[in-house]
Design a protein around this motif. Structure first.
Motif, PDB file in Angstrom:
ATOM      1  N   ASP A 154       0.840  -1.218   0.000  1.00  0.00           N
ATOM      2  CA  ASP A 154       0.000   0.000   0.000  1.00  0.00           C
ATOM      3  C   ASP A 154       0.866   1.255   0.000  1.00  0.00           C
ATOM      4  N   ALA A 155       1.905   1.250   0.820  1.00  0.00           N
ATOM      5  CA  ALA A 155       2.790   2.419   0.907  1.00  0.00           C
ATOM      6  C   ALA A 155       3.521   2.635  -0.413  1.00  0.00           C
ATOM      7  N   HIS A 156       4.037   1.551  -1.039  1.00  0.00           N
ATOM      8  CA  HIS A 156       4.733   1.683  -2.331  1.00  0.00           C
ATOM      9  C   HIS A 156       3.795   2.245  -3.408  1.00  0.00           C
ATOM     10  N   ILE A 157       2.573   1.744  -3.450  1.00  0.00           N
ATOM     11  CA  ILE A 157       1.606   2.206  -4.464  1.00  0.00           C
ATOM     12  C   ILE A 157       1.230   3.663  -4.196  1.00  0.00           C
ATOM     13  N   TYR A 158       1.022   4.007  -2.928  1.00  0.00           N
ATOM     14  CA  TYR A 158       0.699   5.387  -2.563  1.00  0.00           C
ATOM     15  C   TYR A 158       1.821   6.326  -2.998  1.00  0.00           C
ATOM     16  N   ASN A 159       3.068   5.963  -2.678  1.00  0.00           N
ATOM     17  CA  ASN A 159       4.214   6.798  -3.069  1.00  0.00           C
ATOM     18  C   ASN A 159       4.336   6.898  -4.583  1.00  0.00           C
ATOM     19  N   ALA A 160       4.080   5.786  -5.292  1.00  0.00           N
ATOM     20  CA  ALA A 160       4.156   5.796  -6.757  1.00  0.00           C
ATOM     21  C   ALA A 160       3.112   6.740  -7.343  1.00  0.00           C
ATOM     22  N   LEU A 161       1.898   6.652  -6.860  1.00  0.00           N
ATOM     23  CA  LEU A 161       0.834   7.532  -7.368  1.00  0.00           C
ATOM     24  C   LEU A 161       1.128   8.994  -7.095  1.00  0.00           C
ATOM     25  N   ARG A 162       1.616   9.301  -5.895  1.00  0.00           N
ATOM     26  CA  ARG A 162       1.950  10.681  -5.552  1.00  0.00           C
ATOM     27  C   ARG A 162       3.053  11.198  -6.460  1.00  0.00           C
ATOM     28  N   THR A 163       4.083  10.386  -6.707  1.00  0.00           N
ATOM     29  CA  THR A 163       5.197  10.777  -7.575  1.00  0.00           C
ATOM     30  C   THR A 163       4.714  10.984  -9.014  1.00  0.00           C
ATOM     31  N   LEU A 164       3.880  10.051  -9.488  1.00  0.00           N
ATOM     32  CA  LEU A 164       3.368  10.167 -10.867  1.00  0.00           C
ATOM     33  C   LEU A 164       2.515  11.417 -11.037  1.00  0.00           C
ATOM     34  N   ARG A 165       1.659  11.691 -10.073  1.00  0.00           N
ATOM     35  CA  ARG A 165       0.829  12.902 -10.162  1.00  0.00           C
ATOM     36  C   ARG A 165       1.701  14.143 -10.255  1.00  0.00           C
ATOM     37  N   THR A 166       2.706  14.196  -9.426  1.00  0.00           N
ATOM     38  CA  THR A 166       3.601  15.356  -9.418  1.00  0.00           C
ATOM     39  C   THR A 166       4.326  15.475 -10.749  1.00  0.00           C
ATOM     40  N   LYS A 167       4.886  14.371 -11.244  1.00  0.00           N
ATOM     41  CA  LYS A 167       5.642  14.416 -12.502  1.00  0.00           C
ATOM     42  C   LYS A 167       4.742  14.747 -13.688  1.00  0.00           C
ATOM     43  N   LEU A 168       3.556  14.189 -13.723  1.00  0.00           N
ATOM     44  CA  LEU A 168       2.657  14.458 -14.850  1.00  0.00           C
ATOM     45  C   LEU A 168       2.124  15.882 -14.812  1.00  0.00           C
ATOM     46  N   LYS A 169       1.915  16.438 -13.625  1.00  0.00           N
ATOM     47  CA  LYS A 169       1.505  17.838 -13.530  1.00  0.00           C
ATOM     48  C   LYS A 169       2.610  18.743 -14.017  1.00  0.00           C
ATOM     49  N   LEU A 170       3.843  18.473 -13.651  1.00  0.00           N
ATOM     50  CA  LEU A 170       4.974  19.279 -14.116  1.00  0.00           C
ATOM     51  C   LEU A 170       5.133  19.159 -15.618  1.00  0.00           C
ATOM     52  N   THR A 171       4.925  17.983 -16.165  1.00  0.00           N
ATOM     53  CA  THR A 171       5.044  17.786 -17.603  1.00  0.00           C
ATOM     54  C   THR A 171       3.967  18.582 -18.325  1.00  0.00           C
ATOM     55  N   ASP A 172       2.728  18.569 -17.797  1.00  0.00           N
ATOM     56  CA  ASP A 172       1.658  19.343 -18.411  1.00  0.00           C
ATOM     57  C   ASP A 172       1.941  20.830 -18.374  1.00  0.00           C
ATOM     58  N   LEU A 173       2.528  21.307 -17.277  1.00  0.00           N
ATOM     59  CA  LEU A 173       2.856  22.740 -17.173  1.00  0.00           C
ATOM     60  C   LEU A 173       3.949  23.120 -18.168  1.00  0.00           C
ATOM     61  N   ASN A 174       4.885  22.216 -18.412  1.00  0.00           N
ATOM     62  CA  ASN A 174       5.975  22.512 -19.342  1.00  0.00           C
ATOM     63  C   ASN A 174       5.511  22.518 -20.786  1.00  0.00           C
ATOM     64  N   THR A 175       4.474  21.754 -21.136  1.00  0.00           N
ATOM     65  CA  THR A 175       4.019  21.709 -22.523  1.00  0.00           C
ATOM     66  C   THR A 175       3.083  22.851 -22.844  1.00  0.00           C
ATOM     67  N   ASP A 176       2.445  23.443 -21.847  1.00  0.00           N
ATOM     68  CA  ASP A 176       1.489  24.538 -22.110  1.00  0.00           C
ATOM     69  C   ASP A 176       2.204  25.816 -22.179  1.00  0.00           C
TER      70      ASP A 176
END
Length: 176
Positions: A154-176
């Motif tokens: 549960d902790a690994h999946i939680y950390n993975a989701l949090r990291t992915l959300r952060t990285k994908l948000k940053l990627t979206d900000l960089n493309t706009d």
């Protein structure tokens, strides 16, 4: 019928015929119908002998020509509606929202971003996330396969989701 008689008929009948044509057509095309009516009367002047016949002929000609104008208007309106409908359908097909190519490109781009973000996860989080979301395994089965507790999964999946959300948000900000 002489030219003088024709002028008399024109002067006497024109206002009445104009009113009649206006009731049939509205204000549009009345002048054209009346001009056509009197032209037809002039062309048939040798065939028409009595004043009653002239009056009946002119009213019937106005009526017939008015019907022709109304039919023509209906054809023009149907054609215009068909053109507008075709233009709307073309615009809808060419819209970026309806374009499969644009949608597929956006999906592929998002998939690439997600794949890159997953690859950057720490090994244990990456494995737990992949087994859970890409292989549809339950956390209990993942814990058995990885040899760790369910709470750790549960902790690994939680950390993975949090990291992915952060990285994908940053990627979206960089493309706009």
């Amino acid at each position: 019928m002489t030219e003088k008689e024709f002028r008399t008929y024109f002067r006497d009948l024109y206002p009445q015929l104009a009113q009649y044509a206006t009731r049939l057509l509205g204000a549009l095309d009345v002048e054209d119908v009346l001009q056509g009516t009197f032209l037809e009367l002039w062309n048939r002047r040798d065939d028409i002998s009595t004043a009653a016949h002239v009056r009946a002929f002119t009213y019937r000609t106005v009526y017939t020509q008015s019907l022709n104008v109304l039919k023509h208007r209906a054809v023009v309106n149907r054609y215009s509606a068909a053109v507008v409908d075709m233009e709307n359908k073309t615009a809808a097909l060419l819209s970026p929202d309806a374009c499969d190519v644009a949608f597929n490109m956006a999906c592929k781009e998002l998939s690439n971003k997600l794949t890159n973000a997953i690859e950057q996860l720490p090994p244990k989080s990456k494995e737990a996330f992949t087994l859970s979301y890409l292989h549809d395994m339950k956390n209990k089965d993942i814990a058995q396969e990885m040899g760790i507790s369910v709470r750790t999964v549960d902790a690994h999946i939680y950390n993975a989701l949090r990291t992915l959300r952060t990285k994908l948000k940053l990627t979206d900000l960089n493309t706009d």
